[in-house]
Design a protein around this motif. Structure first.
Motif, mmCIF file in Angstrom:
data_model
loop_
_atom_site.group_PDB
_atom_site.id
_atom_site.type_symbol
_atom_site.label_atom_id
_atom_site.label_comp_id
_atom_site.label_asym_id
_atom_site.label_seq_id
_atom_site.Cartn_x
_atom_site.Cartn_y
_atom_site.Cartn_z
ATOM 1 N N ASN A 1 0.893 5.320 -0.034
ATOM 2 C CA ASN A 1 0.044 6.481 0.232
ATOM 3 C C ASN A 1 0.762 7.756 -0.190
ATOM 4 O OD1 ASN A 1 -2.121 4.984 1.465
ATOM 5 N ND2 ASN A 1 -0.696 4.601 3.132
ATOM 6 N N THR A 2 0.090 8.558 -0.984
ATOM 7 C CA THR A 2 0.712 9.729 -1.603
ATOM 8 C C THR A 2 -0.138 10.976 -1.378
ATOM 9 O OG1 THR A 2 -0.407 9.449 -3.732
ATOM 10 C CG2 THR A 2 1.683 8.269 -3.423
ATOM 11 N N MET B 1 0.857 -1.178 0.000
ATOM 12 C CA MET B 1 0.000 0.000 0.000
ATOM 13 C C MET B 1 0.898 1.235 0.000
ATOM 14 S SD MET B 1 -3.104 -1.083 2.535
ATOM 15 C CE MET B 1 -4.152 -2.499 2.099
ATOM 16 N N ILE C 1 -7.755 9.838 0.896
ATOM 17 C CA ILE C 1 -6.819 9.457 1.942
ATOM 18 C C ILE C 1 -6.999 7.984 2.299
ATOM 19 C CG2 ILE C 1 -8.254 9.962 3.980
ATOM 20 C CD1 ILE C 1 -5.679 11.564 4.971
ATOM 21 N N ALA C 2 -5.949 7.346 2.786
ATOM 22 C CA ALA C 2 -6.026 5.940 3.188
ATOM 23 C C ALA C 2 -6.976 5.774 4.362
ATOM 24 C CB ALA C 2 -4.638 5.430 3.562
ATOM 25 N N PRO D 1 -3.226 6.410 8.289
ATOM 26 C CA PRO D 1 -2.515 7.671 8.513
ATOM 27 C C PRO D 1 -2.109 7.883 9.968
ATOM 28 C CG PRO D 1 -4.381 8.028 7.059
ATOM 29 C CD PRO D 1 -4.518 6.638 7.605
ATOM 30 N N HIS E 1 -4.435 6.599 -2.405
ATOM 31 C CA HIS E 1 -4.085 5.334 -1.755
ATOM 32 C C HIS E 1 -3.972 4.270 -2.839
ATOM 33 C CE1 HIS E 1 -4.162 2.040 1.156
ATOM 34 N NE2 HIS E 1 -5.188 1.512 0.506
ATOM 35 N N PRO F 1 -4.706 13.630 -1.743
ATOM 36 C CA PRO F 1 -4.199 12.322 -1.333
ATOM 37 C C PRO F 1 -4.664 11.201 -2.260
ATOM 38 C CG PRO F 1 -6.073 12.938 0.024
ATOM 39 C CD PRO F 1 -5.798 14.112 -0.874
ATOM 40 N N SER G 1 2.341 12.166 8.317
ATOM 41 C CA SER G 1 1.517 11.222 7.578
ATOM 42 C C SER G 1 0.805 11.929 6.448
ATOM 43 C CB SER G 1 0.478 10.580 8.508
ATOM 44 O OG SER G 1 -0.529 11.531 8.854
ATOM 45 N N GLN G 2 -0.059 11.197 5.775
ATOM 46 C CA GLN G 2 -0.893 11.794 4.734
ATOM 47 C C GLN G 2 -1.693 12.974 5.262
ATOM 48 O OE1 GLN G 2 -3.332 8.628 3.032
ATOM 49 N NE2 GLN G 2 -2.709 9.297 0.997
#
Length: 422
Positions: A210-211, A208, A292-293, A298, A273, A271, A308-309
């Motif tokens: 996350n960006t 996974m 977002i995840a 996060p 995922h 964001p 975190s994100q």
């Protein structure tokens, strides 16, 4: 409804349910007011047990299907951004941002960011590695496709989440049965499945990634390796996530491929995922969410990394100059983190968990959440929505975290769950 924060910027968040409250609170802590827009008249099934906290928002608006009216209503708050709180809000968030002239991903590829079949075809058209697949609307066609493809096939709903309704099928007959169970049924967002997506099974470890993006520049916030078990008839059930260091050899190819995926799907802001399999032939996308995840990822990343994100998303919208100055900086794991889901093999009314105190005493145990409490109905764990207990591990040493993950799996099983009447 609460009063607006005078002088503070306003954020519009579409489908901001309880799962993303951390992001809502992060913006509020930065002096923002948040307008909540609900994309559907009714709260989707997946959110009904814990929808949201009304006092978090200056306006709580239910979209009635008229984008112009909704855009006009939120425009009165002069928002600086429209963000999707979850999968179900992606398309409306894109539309509102576009109508209001705010930074967003546009509407041209909105459907490809939600529909899992169109998503993969969009990657293929961009020349990226993509799974072989079929848009299944006919049982006979699906059976013939599986026979020709051979091997294992994954059958999934086109627009669901949380691995709900995902089946791993080793025969054409199993694929057809999975398809029939989905066709016409509702997904977790209370929307009907109009067919199913059948894809080749991608062998290899799933990660996974996350960006957060701003103006088309992408940043990797954290990467997690998934653990897998075969249980309750599910061949490839995710039971754990482990935070991996940005210097790990696998992160670079995941990052390079992941950024190409974001570009192909038009994700330029906000964001994302990504779920990516590292196959023997290189990385290949399972799916991506333009949001977002979930699952507490996060928060756990923040414990391990110190950011975190959540932080990066706030910077992307409130302080883009700071985002651009730091984008691409490798994250540093200060403490190793993992998230483990207990895998219930039983169904019935739960009386108690046997030995849960042993998990609480583990050296790396940071938090333990009982999602199913004694006296409530417990189901067999078959997806991300049916873990009865979730444990967050945190320690300076990865070896301790991995040992505790193994211990949790050792303690789990039929003997861990005592049911009423047994």
């Amino acid at each position: 409804m609460t009063a607006a924060i005078k002088g503070g910027p306003c954020i519009v968040m579409v489908d901001a349910y309880a799962a993303v409250r951390g992001l809502v609170l992060e913006f509020r802590e930065q002096g923002c007011s948040v307008v909540r827009v609900q994309s559907t008249r009714e709260v989707p099934f997946v959110y009904r047990s814990a929808p949201y906290v009304p006092d978090d928002f200056v306006l709580d608006l239910v979209h009635d299907g008229d984008p112009a009216a909704t855009a006009d209503a939120v425009a009165a708050f002069s928002p600086i951004a429209v963000i999707s709180g979850g999968e179900s809000g992606v398309e409306l968030a894109d539309l509102l941002a576009e109508r209001l002239g705010l930074p967003g991903n546009g509407t041209a590829l909105s459907a490809a960011r939600r529909d899992k079949h169109l998503m993969i075809e969009t990657l293929r058209a961009a020349g990226l590695r993509a799974a072989r697949q079929l848009w299944a609307t006919d049982a006979d066609e699906l059976a013939a496709w599986h026979r020709e493809l051979g091997g294992r096939v994954v059958v999934k709903p086109p627009r669901s989440a949380g691995s709900q309704g995902v089946s791993f099928c080793d025969t054409p007959e199993e694929s057809v049965a999975a398809y029939r169970s989905l066709a016409g049924a509702d997904d977790v967002f209370s929307q009907p499945n109009r067919g199913a997506v059948a894809q080749e099974y991608l062998a290899g470890t799933e990660y996974m990634v996350n960006t957060v993006s701003r103006d088309g520049r992408h940043h990797v916030c954290d990467v997690w390796r998934t653990g897998r078990v075969s249980a309750n008839g599910v061949v490839d059930l995710c039971d754990a996530l482990s935070l991996i260091d940005s210097g790990s050899r696998v992160v670079r190819p995941l990052t390079e491929y992941g950024f190409q995926v974001l570009d192909a799907l038009g994700i330029r802001h906000g964001p994302a995922h990504l779920e990516i399999r590292m196959t023997p032939d290189g990385p290949c996308l399972v799916e991506v969410g333009a949001r977002i995840a979930g699952g507490g990822i996060p928060a756990a990343a923040g414990l391990g990394i110190g950011a975190s994100q959540l932080d990066w998303t706030v910077d992307a919208y409130l302080r883009p100059e700071r985002f651009h100055a730091r984008v691409g900086t490798p994250y540093e794991v200060k403490r190793y983190a993992a998230i483990a889901g207990m895998v219930s093999p039983v169904e019935g009314v739960l009386r108690e968990y046997r030995g849960i105190e042993e998990i609480e005493r583990l050296e790396g145990c940071h938090a333990l959440a009982t999602l199913v409490k004694p006296g409530q109905e417990i189901r067999r764990t078959v997806d991300d929505l049916t873990y009865p207990v979730v444990v967050t591990l945190l320690h300076d040493l990865d070896e301790v975290v991995q040992r505790d993950l193994n211990t949790i799996r050792h303690l789990d099983g039929v003997g861990f769950y005592a049911l009423e009447g047994s």
